[in-house]
Design an enzyme around this catalytic site. Sequence first.
Site, PDB file in Angstrom:
ATOM      1  CG  ASP A 114      -1.960   1.052   1.217  1.00  0.00           C
ATOM      2  OD1 ASP A 114      -2.291   1.527   0.116  1.00  0.00           O
ATOM      3  OD2 ASP A 114      -2.455   1.441   2.287  1.00  0.00           O
ATOM      4  CG  ASP A 137      -4.294   1.068   5.654  1.00  0.00           C
ATOM      5  OD1 ASP A 137      -5.006   0.749   4.669  1.00  0.00           O
ATOM      6  OD2 ASP A 137      -3.815   2.204   5.801  1.00  0.00           O
ATOM      7  CG  ASP A 177      -5.837  -2.949   1.867  1.00  0.00           C
ATOM      8  OD1 ASP A 177      -5.776  -2.832   0.633  1.00  0.00           O
ATOM      9  OD2 ASP A 177      -5.663  -2.002   2.650  1.00  0.00           O
TER      10      ASP A 177
END
Length: 916
Positions: free
Chosen positions: A345, A654, A658
Amino acid sequence: MTANTIATNTFAQTTKDLLNYEWHTLSEQKVVQTLASHPEAGLTHEEATKRHQQMGANQLTGKSGKSSWLRFLEQFNQPLLYILLTAGVVTLLLRDWLDAGVIFGVTLINVIIGYIQESKAEGAIAALSKAITTEATLIRNGQKTRLASTELVLGDLVLLASGDKVPADLRLLSVRGLQVDESALTGESVPVEKATASLAVETPLAERSNMVYAGSFVSFGQAEGIVVAIADATETGRISQLIESSTNLKTPLTRNIDKFSKSLLYVILGLAALTFAIGLGQGESWIDVFKASVALVVSAIPEGLPAIVTVTLAIGVSRMARRKAIIRKLPAVETLGSTTVICSDKTGTLTENQMTVQKIYAGGQHYTVSGIGYAPEGEILMNGQPVDFNADGHVALWESLEAGLLCNDSHIEWGDGQWDLLGTPTEGALIAAANKVGLTQANLEQELPRIDTIPFESQFQYMATLHELDAKRSLNIIYLKGSVEAILQRCDRMFDAQGQLAHLNPAAVEQEVAGMANQGLRVLAFASKEVATKRSLDRNDIDKGLVFLGLQGIIDPPREEAIAAVKACQSAGIQVKMITGDHALTAAAIARQMGICSTEAQVFTGRQLAQMDEKEFAQAAEQGMVFARVAPEQKLHLVKALQSQGEIVAMTGDGVNDAPALKQADIGVAMGIAGAEVAKESADMLLTDDNFASIEAAVEEGRGVYRNLRKAIAFLLPINVGESMTILIAILLATVLPILPIQILWLNMVSSIALIAPLAFEPKSGQVMQQPPRNPRERLLSGGLLQRIIAISVFNWLVIFGMFQWILQTTGNEALARTMAINGLVAAEVFYLLSISQFLPSLVVRIQGKRTPVAYAPAIGIVVVVILQCLFSQWSMMNQVFDTTPLTFIQALICMGVGLPVVFIALILQRFDPLN
């Protein structure tokens, strides 16, 4: 209220069809009509009750888990544990209760550890359910009421205000300055501005400005929306289903151990049957042949392997924890070491997660801003030199900083040892930039008190504030901040480099904006206007005649340590790919700064991915380095595509969006600070500092763990194979067994485990991150390791068989011959341990004055084994139990001398298969 009277049966017939609606494409009136609701009064209580009975509660349905006892029993379903249990049964048949207890104890420990780890991973869906459970303000029967979000039904009219958690998927009917934090769902790093206009069908989830989704948060403004999806039909519910459908993949280590264990099980049983048949064929009594077969089985079973695997992984967990990485599942330690691709990410992992002003354009001049985050640390530079406002003027720069500070509803406060933002990240960046030159909100607001405000609204794209400038002269000043388009059209003048008013050239400003945007900066424009004293502010006051002050370019900057970590991963042969919900331009700019990508061809958007077939998607997954604006299912698809091409994938994240990809990845990495609970529950590893550098550190430790496991296998298996060869050849030659079953158990469960355990504590090599990842398809016993095992096994067999035959022929004493054969083997083990461990090399370096970690564990293990072997040989009680006899000093020296040549063999093997 007649408009709210609806036919229940008509609505019931269309309920299933409602799941397929593209709500963002419909007008507000059409949405209300389709759901048979009312745009002002909402549903009646009676109708809401009927719909609740018909559709159920607004909560996610979790998959029923297995019972605790069944999950516990399933932990025994492993080939390696079959071997351990077999060893325990064999030991019981020998009536050796102590050794049997040890074997069963090791088995039980492995089972308990596996059970605990699996139990921790059962809460992903439960955590997701909690993520959308809240209270909601809604209108029913024309009256405002507050209910649990579980009571919501399709067609309910919901009111949203700043600070609310969105209770269901809503189509917005009206908004007032609404901004929603959707980062957990889409990955968007800043709050999203919302509107009500209908959108095209192909509009991706992250850009559906007329929708808000369950689990997101209202960061600013107010709105009214109608419920269009609840429970499992929400976007969050769809993610829940993706989590359930994701496969819990086995790690490379567990796959290799399973294959090896099954093969070993078949080999042991086959050799035992062969031994029994040969013995009977030679006319031996079946009892003697059975004992010989039992000896072979016991010698071939590596009882210490499960224990050393568990211990080595556990030590890796401890080391990673010290480097900010918390492992939730033991095998993940080794998986990190074999990772070939890290999908990371962007926000907060590769970047600071603190918006920062980096570029300023004011008065026709360019400035850079040093320092990151919300701390007032750094300075404003022009041509690399700090700006001196007293000497150089820089009127436009000063005015634009003041505008950013005053036209601002956020605050930065010091607390708990850090600067905390109360408000939006963009406004926090403006405050921090002004603070760096000594401007503070408290002082400036006292000097220029605010009189009135026009808050930001998405359709106008600006915010305006009115301040008292000079009461004696009856003069006020208006400050504006907003999009470049909204500000420029209202300006006709600007400050030049000398601080004088000059004609504004919009084309020149737009060129500067394009340059900043190409660097991934979010650009805000600032303007001001002096007006006569007035107590209120309206939009007519700011339609024209403003002075353009400047531009401020804002970005969430990359972490310096993350840049170094990306470079280290690339040097180690690991690809780093960025998968983010942020804009492609911003993501690509950050990726270029970090060295992740170099060309536009390596950047793909979710919209592009959605138009690809399977083959094109797989090619994009392999070739692409940046994937922006991707949906949750696309993240999952990317991970699967990489895995299908043989990659070992680590995935970071997070948010709720995800979670499916985290669960599917070979190693899921969640953010411990900013991570949503469901992301943490779905992951194998948590980062306590949300920093990509900690992933690189964990990979480094994981590689060290795998090397230690190879050392342990290279040490342990030659002992078992050497013993098995001894038993098998003795049977083939029809000679007395050189070593008894109970003596084999002593060697395997005491000597070998005491010597093998120190290898789990070995420090990692300094070269561990300068080599490519190992081939995930590589077998546990690769060519070099297999050659090493065979060579050392043959040496061990020569030591046991040769020593036994020599002493037996010279003395005729079987007990003495076996005692010396066992001690000769133990001596060979000690010298081999010193040859493959880092104890001696690191000790030499330490003596030379260089600081290096010294592995004391081998020395401790050797001392323990020497003491145990002295007891084994010299203590009368042990002599009776193990059928041994005391040795003289000369005989002990002979045993040591016989084991010494293994050092030279290990040095030769090191050239072909380096273990360090």
